[in-house]
Design a protein around this motif. Structure first.
Motif, mmCIF file in Angstrom:
data_model
loop_
_atom_site.group_PDB
_atom_site.id
_atom_site.type_symbol
_atom_site.label_atom_id
_atom_site.label_comp_id
_atom_site.label_asym_id
_atom_site.label_seq_id
_atom_site.Cartn_x
_atom_site.Cartn_y
_atom_site.Cartn_z
ATOM 1 N N ILE A 1 0.897 -1.242 -0.025
ATOM 2 C CA ILE A 1 -0.073 0.051 -0.061
ATOM 3 C C ILE A 1 0.784 1.255 -0.013
ATOM 4 O O ILE A 1 1.638 1.430 1.191
ATOM 5 C CB ILE A 1 -1.110 -0.037 1.357
ATOM 6 C CG1 ILE A 1 -1.807 -1.402 1.557
ATOM 7 C CG2 ILE A 1 -1.919 1.259 1.276
ATOM 8 C CD1 ILE A 1 -2.380 -1.596 0.143
ATOM 9 N N LEU A 2 0.899 1.991 -1.072
ATOM 10 C CA LEU A 2 1.695 3.224 -1.383
ATOM 11 C C LEU A 2 0.994 4.508 -1.092
ATOM 12 O O LEU A 2 -0.377 4.450 -1.815
ATOM 13 C CB LEU A 2 2.546 3.195 -2.564
ATOM 14 C CG LEU A 2 3.641 2.352 -2.769
ATOM 15 C CD1 LEU A 2 4.433 2.343 -4.330
ATOM 16 C CD2 LEU A 2 4.729 2.440 -1.649
ATOM 17 N N PRO A 3 1.392 5.261 -0.248
ATOM 18 C CA PRO A 3 0.600 6.640 -0.095
ATOM 19 C C PRO A 3 0.422 7.142 -1.409
ATOM 20 O O PRO A 3 1.680 7.291 -2.287
ATOM 21 C CB PRO A 3 1.126 7.463 0.964
ATOM 22 C CG PRO A 3 1.738 6.489 1.776
ATOM 23 C CD PRO A 3 2.296 5.182 0.844
ATOM 24 N N ASN A 4 -0.490 8.075 -1.933
ATOM 25 C CA ASN A 4 -0.509 8.537 -3.402
ATOM 26 C C ASN A 4 0.515 9.674 -3.267
ATOM 27 O O ASN A 4 1.056 9.925 -4.189
ATOM 28 C CB ASN A 4 -1.941 9.072 -3.589
ATOM 29 C CG ASN A 4 -2.909 7.883 -3.810
ATOM 30 O OD1 ASN A 4 -2.696 6.962 -4.349
ATOM 31 N ND2 ASN A 4 -4.265 8.064 -3.430
ATOM 32 N N SER A 5 0.724 10.287 -2.293
ATOM 33 C CA SER A 5 1.736 11.534 -2.348
ATOM 34 C C SER A 5 3.253 10.898 -3.004
ATOM 35 O O SER A 5 3.712 11.534 -3.404
ATOM 36 C CB SER A 5 1.723 12.405 -0.956
ATOM 37 O OG SER A 5 2.298 11.437 -0.141
ATOM 38 N N ASN A 6 3.571 9.825 -2.356
ATOM 39 C CA ASN A 6 4.701 9.282 -2.789
ATOM 40 C C ASN A 6 4.725 9.039 -4.413
ATOM 41 O O ASN A 6 5.797 8.984 -5.023
ATOM 42 C CB ASN A 6 5.025 7.847 -2.247
ATOM 43 C CG ASN A 6 5.375 8.051 -0.766
ATOM 44 O OD1 ASN A 6 5.346 9.217 -0.287
ATOM 45 N ND2 ASN A 6 5.467 6.970 0.008
ATOM 46 N N LEU A 7 3.671 8.590 -4.997
ATOM 47 C CA LEU A 7 3.596 8.345 -6.269
ATOM 48 C C LEU A 7 3.556 9.583 -7.220
ATOM 49 O O LEU A 7 3.899 9.742 -8.285
ATOM 50 C CB LEU A 7 2.303 7.474 -6.789
ATOM 51 C CG LEU A 7 2.235 6.121 -5.998
ATOM 52 C CD1 LEU A 7 0.796 5.486 -6.308
ATOM 53 C CD2 LEU A 7 3.455 5.307 -6.352
ATOM 54 N N ILE A 8 3.049 10.698 -6.630
ATOM 55 C CA ILE A 8 3.156 12.022 -7.261
ATOM 56 C C ILE A 8 4.295 12.828 -7.064
ATOM 57 O O ILE A 8 4.746 13.418 -8.125
ATOM 58 C CB ILE A 8 2.131 12.790 -6.618
ATOM 59 C CG1 ILE A 8 0.494 12.357 -7.099
ATOM 60 C CG2 ILE A 8 2.154 14.329 -7.115
ATOM 61 C CD1 ILE A 8 0.250 12.565 -8.645
ATOM 62 N N ASN A 9 5.101 12.701 -6.068
ATOM 63 C CA ASN A 9 6.255 13.437 -5.681
ATOM 64 C C ASN A 9 7.592 12.797 -6.240
ATOM 65 O O ASN A 9 8.496 13.366 -6.276
ATOM 66 C CB ASN A 9 6.277 13.878 -4.446
ATOM 67 C CG ASN A 9 5.220 14.674 -3.816
ATOM 68 O OD1 ASN A 9 4.690 15.380 -4.348
ATOM 69 N ND2 ASN A 9 4.695 14.384 -2.491
ATOM 70 N N ASN A 10 7.594 11.279 -6.457
ATOM 71 C CA ASN A 10 8.551 10.717 -6.963
ATOM 72 C C ASN A 10 8.390 10.009 -8.245
ATOM 73 O O ASN A 10 7.193 10.116 -8.783
ATOM 74 C CB ASN A 10 8.828 9.282 -5.767
ATOM 75 C CG ASN A 10 9.061 9.995 -4.392
ATOM 76 O OD1 ASN A 10 9.845 11.213 -4.056
ATOM 77 N ND2 ASN A 10 8.492 9.334 -3.500
#
Length: 824
Positions: free
Chosen positions: A663-672
């Motif tokens: 489960i990956l937080p969406n902010s990690n997928l947007i910022n990285n």
């Protein structure tokens, strides 16, 4: 010219006043007759209140009449307030118009037009008249509230006097009591005989039809109830039934037959009354007799079910069989004494019997109940392993002694009302409480983990459906909650009525809870809250249904991409739930403007500790809108590589190739940085590195690798596969096979096939793949975790052989280039 100038100046002075008069809005006229209509309503209400106030003084000794008066007053109270609220729109219009007109001009200022002055005065007069009517309505409302409080105080005093009033027992047990009793029995017998003679002579056919209808109802209840609820009343639990089975049998075998008997009595009374068989006093006697029979029957069923003298395995309380029989007899006898006493009380009231007869009857009933309680406390219901009899626990035994002694003592001291009240509560309230407690225990057992699955209904569902154990547990929890609510709704009013409250009291409380309970400045309406919950649940399920229909019927037929379908489905779901929530809040009667405080508190929470939650939420919305990846894509995010399974507004679920859900937080997928192997299509390139020994023919190896790449069926011909000689490695000639696949997710299978094909082809063509020191070490047995001295010697020898092979490769390389080898 002079005349024209004077005319223009006069016109300039007149036009502003006229313009001002024209700009003013027309005066608002009051609705015709609204004040007179509300005054008439208030006069009618005042007349009703005056009549009810007189009735309070006339019925100070009748609790039923007082309850009826209070209910009528509670109905009049909102009508008085409604009369005051009827003027609210008109008052708002008047205030708005007065604000538009402004205050009267002060001294020294130019006078305003007469029409404005007249309108202001008319509005002020109308406002004063309306305020007078509102004041009258408020005064009437306060008066009604005071009368309601007066009724409550009168009823409290009446109940207190009933319990604390002392009677002279000498008058009650004089020789006149026997003659009064004989006269009462004779009068009762004559009343019954006259009714039977009249009914058989003039109402024989209706009486026969009513009796047949009641018997049919009894037959249907007896056999139909046994067929439907027979497994609950008499379950087949074998020699060792579970605790839940025993509780269920005790509860249902008490409740269902009692309800069935009550329905039979109600049907009998209804048909007799419907066909005109009953007379006024006979109807009262019949209703009282049915109540007594129902009470005795309920107590007998409850004690028999809980104690089970003939079936020890089903016994809830581990008492001996003989003690169980005596307990059943004593409790049934107490119920019978109380029931007969209550029936005779109604007969005495109906016949107008003297007070001495009532006192004597109540005294005897209270004393008998007290004696029976003491006898129950004296029982020795338990037996030890050594065979010795043991009494009740101390607290229970002395409670029985205390209640029995208190009832007998109160009766002997002349407090007949108190003794009768206590004895009645011991029997009736005790029966209700025990039945309710058994029901609560049953609900708790059903709601326990695995409890519902072990019940009769749970086993039937498990055998006739595909429900899993978790689903059965959830159904058991729902059934437990529903059973608890049912018990409270059924038994709480019964207990309240036994403690002196009238059905009108319960009706009034229910009305208040339903329409709104005011606490300070907050009004809580349980009906509104329930309506809001129902509306939200309906909206939620409609949203889920619409999601399924849109996804399965519309987008699936339209061949919409899976990722687009997922985004649309999620967006529709969140929008539907939000809309259902707003509609539910509105249906609950909550003003949405009041949610500003909640929004302020939420923003404060965001400022302190919800930044990550909001960041993930916004990032989720961006992912759903931009769709850099979709469900089913193969992505690489940092150290995580796998297939996207679900995209929500807070996090994204990725399933790795080891079947691990990350489960990956969406902010990690947007910022990285995120790599997507299948963003636009599944076409992708795959590389396989191969090492060839230096003494092997590199051209031949290149040709073999190219042939293998072109020969695999899953490798695309366009773009054409390519084999590149990438480097002269320290241990081998390094080649890299680059092939394109239509579906990159099949790369594992293709790599496996090509590597096996390379081994087979190199073996067939005599092309060697060099080994390294690491390969030697990996061939050692795993049972020796630490290298020995022999291992070190072997490794050094392998390294020397590797050096010799390297020298040979260098000589071969020099020969291919046409140069002589270096003699050194």
């Amino acid at each position: 010219m002079l005349r024209l100038l004077v005319f223009l100046l006069a016109l300039a002075c007149v036009v502003p006043a006229g313009a001002q008069t024209t700009a003013d809005p027309a005066p608002v006229q009051a609705p015709a007759g609204i004040v007179a209509a509300q005054q008439k309503v208030l006069l009618d209400l005042t007349a009703k209140v005056d009549r009810l106030e007189k009735q309070i003084g006339q019925n100070k000794e009748d609790d039923d009449k007082l309850v009826d008066i209070r209910l009528q007053l509670e109905e009049l109270a909102p009508q008085a307030l409604q009369s005051a609220l009827a003027f609210r729109p008109r008052i708002a219009e008047i205030n708005k118009r007065l604000e538009q007109l402004g205050p009267p001009p002060a001294e020294g200022q130019p006078a305003e037009p007469d029409i404005v002055t007249n309108e202001r005065q008319a509005l002020a007069a109308e406002k004063a008249e309306i305020n007078a009517v509102i004041a009258s309505a408020q005064t009437l409302s306060v008066r009604i509230s005071n009368l309601i409080n007066t009724v409550a105080t009168t009823r409290s005093d009446l109940f207190r006097n009933l319990l604390t009033r002392r009677y002279a027992l000498t008058d009650a047990f004089s020789s006149k009591v026997l003659s009064d009793a004989h006269a009462g029995v004779t009068s009762f017998y004559n009343s019954i005989s006259s009714w039977l003679g009249f009914a058989l002579k003039y109402k024989a056919q209706p009486m026969l039809v009513a009796t047949m209808m009641a018997l049919i109802a009894a037959f249907v209840l007896m056999f139909g109830g046994r067929r439907v609820f027979g497994r609950l009343i008499d379950p087949n639990g074998g020699e060792s039934p579970s605790y839940l089975s025993r509780l269920s049998r005790t509860f249902w075998s008490t409740l269902l037959p009692t309800v069935a008997l009550g329905v039979f009595f109600a049907a009998t009374y209804f048909f007799y009354d419907y066909y005109g068989v009953l007379r006024g006093d006979i109807g009262t006697f019949l209703a009282a007799a049915m109540t007594v029979i129902g009470l005795v029957f309920c107590v007998n069923r409850l004690t028999n079910a809980a104690l089970s003298p003939a079936r020890p395995a089903w016994r809830l309380i581990p008492v001996e069989p003989e003690a169980a029989r005596w307990l059943v007899r004593l409790t049934t006898a107490m119920a019978l004494v109380i029931g007969v006493s209550s029936f005779l009380a109604i007969v005495n009231n109906q016949m107008g019997s003297p007070l001495s007869l009532t006192v004597a009857r109540s005294f005897l009933a209270a004393v008998i109940v007290g004696v029976l309680l003491i006898l129950m406390g004296l029982l020795k219901p338990f037996r030890t392993k050594e065979g010795e009899w043991r009494r009740w626990p101390v607290w229970l035994r002395y409670s029985a002694y205390g209640l029995g002694a208190f009832t007998i003592g109160a009766a002997l001291l002349g407090y007949i009302g108190l003794a009768t009240f206590v004895s009645l509560q011991v029997v009736v309230t005790g029966t209700i409480l025990v039945t309710a407690y058994i029901g609560l225990l049953s609900a708790r057992a059903i709601g326990a983990e695995g409890g519902f699955g072990n019940s009769f209904v749970g086993r039937w569902l498990a055998e006739n459906s595909s429900l899993e154990d978790n689903t059965l547990d959830q159904l058991g929890l729902v059934a437990s909650i529903a059973l608890n609510v049912l018990i409270v709704l059924v038994f709480l009013p019964l207990i309240l009525m036994m403690w002196g409250f009238q059905p009108g009291d319960i009706q009034s409380w229910g009305y208040r809870l339903a329409t709104g309970l005011t606490i300070g400045s907050v009004t809580i309406s349980f009906t509104g809250i329930l309506s809001g919950i129902v509306v939200f649940i309906v909206g939620y399920f409609l949203t889920r249904w619409f999601q399924g229909w849109l996804d399965g019927s519309v987008m699936a037929r339209g061949k919409v991409d899976t990722g687009v379908r997922n985004s649309i489905r999620l967006a529709v779901g969140y929008a539907g739930v939000a809309l259902a929530g707003l509609v539910g809040v509105s249906a609950a009667g909550i003003d949405l403007s009041n949610l500003a405080l909640v929004a302020g508190a939420l923003s404060l929470g965001i400022g302190f500790g919800l930044q990550n939650v909001v960041s993930n939420f916004v990032s989720g919305l961006i992912l759903l809108a931009e769709r850099p990846f979709k469900v089913g894509d193969w992505i690489v995010a940092g150290d995580v590589s796998g297939t996207v399974k679900k995209i929500s507004v807070r996090a994204t679920e990725i399933e790795t190739f080891q079947r691990q859900s990350v489960i990956l937080p969406n902010s990690n997928l947007i910022n990285n940085a995120v790599g997507n192997w299948t963003h636009r299509n599944k076409l992708g390139r795959m590389e396989i590195k191969v090492g060839v020994a230096y003494d092997s023919d590199a051209h031949k190896a290149h040709a073999v690798l190219s042939e293998i790449a072109r020969g695999h069926p899953m490798v695309l011909k366009n773009p054409e596969p390519f084999v590149q000689f990438t480097n002269f490695g320290p241990a081998a000639l390094e080649f890299e096979m680059r092939v394109f696949l239509a579906d990159i997710t099949n790369s594992g299978t293709v790599q496996n096939d090509i590597r096996f094909a390379i081994l087979d082809a190199f073996d067939r063509e005599g092309i060697a793949i060099p080994s390294t020191v690491r390969a030697v070490m990996e061939k050692k047995p795993a049972l020796e975790p630490w290298p020995t001295d022999d291992d070190r010697i072997e490794v050094e020898a392998a390294e020397q052989e590797e050096a010799k092979a390297e020298a040979a490769r260098q000589q071969a390389k020099s020969r291919r280039k046409g140069r002589k080898p270096d003699p050194n």
